[in-house]
Scaffold this active site. Sequence first.
Site, short mmCIF file in Angstrom:
data_model
loop_
_atom_site.label_atom_id
_atom_site.label_comp_id
_atom_site.label_asym_id
_atom_site.label_seq_id
_atom_site.Cartn_x
_atom_site.Cartn_y
_atom_site.Cartn_z
N THR A 27 -4.26 -9.12 0.68
CA THR A 27 -3.51 -9.11 -1.27
C THR A 27 -3.85 -10.03 -2.02
O THR A 27 -4.97 -10.94 -1.85
CB THR A 27 -2.29 -8.84 -1.37
OG1 THR A 27 -1.70 -8.82 -2.12
CG2 THR A 27 -2.08 -9.92 -0.21
N ASN A 35 0.89 -1.57 -0.12
CA ASN A 35 -0.38 -0.58 0.09
C ASN A 35 1.09 0.89 -0.44
O ASN A 35 2.01 1.49 0.41
CB ASN A 35 -1.19 -0.62 1.18
CG ASN A 35 -1.67 -0.68 1.19
OD1 ASN A 35 -1.80 -1.95 0.10
ND2 ASN A 35 -2.61 -1.68 2.90
N VAL A 36 0.48 3.17 -0.72
CA VAL A 36 1.43 3.71 -1.10
C VAL A 36 0.53 4.21 0.28
O VAL A 36 1.30 5.84 -0.39
CB VAL A 36 1.06 3.72 -2.35
CG1 VAL A 36 1.86 3.09 -3.03
CG2 VAL A 36 -0.32 3.90 -3.19
N HIS A 65 5.71 -0.53 -2.44
CA HIS A 65 6.01 0.28 -4.16
C HIS A 65 5.67 1.35 -3.27
O HIS A 65 4.86 2.64 -4.64
CB HIS A 65 4.39 -0.40 -4.38
CG HIS A 65 3.95 -1.76 -4.59
ND1 HIS A 65 2.80 -2.50 -4.69
CD2 HIS A 65 4.85 -2.32 -4.66
CE1 HIS A 65 2.90 -3.90 -5.07
NE2 HIS A 65 4.73 -3.85 -5.30
N ASN A 76 -8.13 -12.75 4.38
CA ASN A 76 -9.05 -12.18 3.06
C ASN A 76 -10.22 -12.97 2.88
O ASN A 76 -10.23 -13.89 3.17
CB ASN A 76 -8.06 -13.12 2.22
CG ASN A 76 -8.73 -12.12 0.78
OD1 ASN A 76 -9.71 -11.56 0.30
ND2 ASN A 76 -7.69 -11.50 0.06
P1 OAD Z 1 -6.10 -6.19 -5.11
O1 OAD Z 1 -7.02 -4.77 -5.32
O2 OAD Z 1 -5.41 -6.82 -5.77
O3 OAD Z 1 -6.49 -7.44 -3.94
C1 OAD Z 1 -6.75 -6.65 -2.65
C2 OAD Z 1 -7.36 -8.04 -1.66
O4 OAD Z 1 -7.82 -7.50 -0.84
C3 OAD Z 1 -8.34 -8.81 -2.30
O5 OAD Z 1 -7.91 -10.47 -2.75
C4 OAD Z 1 -9.98 -8.88 -2.02
O6 OAD Z 1 -10.52 -9.59 -1.78
C5 OAD Z 1 -9.05 -8.69 -0.10
N1 OAD Z 1 -9.94 -7.56 0.56
C6 OAD Z 1 -11.13 -6.50 0.39
N2 OAD Z 1 -11.34 -6.14 1.38
C7 OAD Z 1 -11.70 -7.00 2.04
C8 OAD Z 1 -10.86 -6.86 3.45
N3 OAD Z 1 -11.48 -5.87 4.34
N4 OAD Z 1 -10.09 -7.08 4.48
C9 OAD Z 1 -9.51 -8.59 4.07
N5 OAD Z 1 -8.73 -9.14 3.25
C10 OAD Z 1 -10.06 -7.55 1.73
O7 OAD Z 1 -4.72 -5.28 -4.28
P2 OAD Z 1 -3.80 -5.90 -4.21
O8 OAD Z 1 -3.08 -7.50 -3.65
O9 OAD Z 1 -3.39 -4.80 -2.41
O10 OAD Z 1 0.92 -1.72 -7.72
O11 OAD Z 1 -2.27 -5.34 -5.66
C11 OAD Z 1 -0.95 -5.44 -5.28
C12 OAD Z 1 -0.93 -3.96 -6.39
O12 OAD Z 1 -1.59 -3.89 -7.58
C13 OAD Z 1 -0.86 -2.60 -6.20
O13 OAD Z 1 0.02 -2.63 -4.84
C14 OAD Z 1 -0.85 -2.06 -7.37
C15 OAD Z 1 -1.49 -2.43 -7.50
O14 OAD Z 1 -1.47 -2.42 -9.11
C16 OAD Z 1 0.35 -0.65 -8.31
O15 OAD Z 1 0.08 -0.05 -8.66
C17 OAD Z 1 2.58 -1.31 -8.54
#
Ligand code: OAD
Length: 294
Positions: free
Chosen positions: A234, A148-149, A165, A259
């Site tokens: 994630t 997270n940023v 990131h 998750n």
């Molecule tokens: P994603 O949007 O890909 O995934 C978010 C995850 O959080 C999903 O698996 C959801 O099911 C889960 N989720 C949603 N609500 C939740 C909650 N209340 N508690 C727990 N989990 C929950 O986001 P990231 O995995 O962070 O990078 O994405 C990785 C990277 O892709 C980011 O850092 C960004 C993005 O593009 C860059 O921009 C370089």
Amino acid sequence: MAVSRRLFRFGRSLRTATAVYLSTLIPGETELIVVVEDPKRRNNPVVTIPVELMEVLAAAECVTVLTGAGVSAESGVPTFRDAQTGLWAKFSPEELATPRAFRRDPRLVWEWYEWRRILVAGALPNPAHLALAEMQNIFHRFHLITQNVDGLHQRAGSRNVIELHGNISRTKCSEEGTIISSCKDTGNIPPKCPSCGALLRPDVVWFEEPMPEMEMRQATDASTHCNVFFSIGTSTVVYPAASLPVEALRSGAMVVEINPQVTPFTAKARFALAGAAGVVLPELLKALKASRGT
Ligand code: OAD
């Protein structure tokens, strides 16, 4: 394929049950614990943390946590890949989060990050952030790695957060890479670097860009030298961050996923707590404190 189902019911009847502890063995021995919330009992949900996990945590010297956008979802910060509300459902990463996009239309990219900066500045840490900030004081060694940023972990009181990131509230020179804390508003969008005149950009890692070396080294080290590794909020689809839970597994750590959705990593985790981080983490913290009599 052996599938054993054990259903435990809490509360008087299923309808009022606040949490259903549904343990299903996913092939590969992952135990999936589904947390079903009862909105009427939001303030004191009953989430059962597996005994085996509590035993390992009780003896753990070092705990490492990797977080993603899901941890900030309950603070009103959109995730990336949620089909409806996700940023990438509305905007194209190719047009906004790559060096080529910035060269092509720096104003568009800058203004999009400005919109996210305002959104993040208006958000508050949620119970998931606060629980993780408290957990750092419980274990001898505790590492928090985030994709997270938004800086919400730090605002919740977490120290030494490894930002893989970058951080959206920081600005850097697109040529020299130097962090620019302030610059005169000359009306240019994006503003220009006060020292070399190049365009300024947010201090975040864009797709196709190299990862920050020191942070990546710290994250790999923290993932391969821990007793328990949590992968929280994630989707584990963006690398190299998504390789960290696998490296932790290979190095013998117990890996736990938190998750509400199943991810490509779920079947590899020892426990998958299928619930919102803001519900599960405060209960995990409560159980940790109870087990340590604090
Ligand atoms: P994603 O949007 O890909 O995934 C978010 C995850 O959080 C999903 O698996 C959801 O099911 C889960 N989720 C949603 N609500 C939740 C909650 N209340 N508690 C727990 N989990 C929950 O986001 P990231 O995995 O962070 O990078 O994405 C990785 C990277 O892709 C980011 O850092 C960004 C993005 O593009 C860059 O921009 C370089």
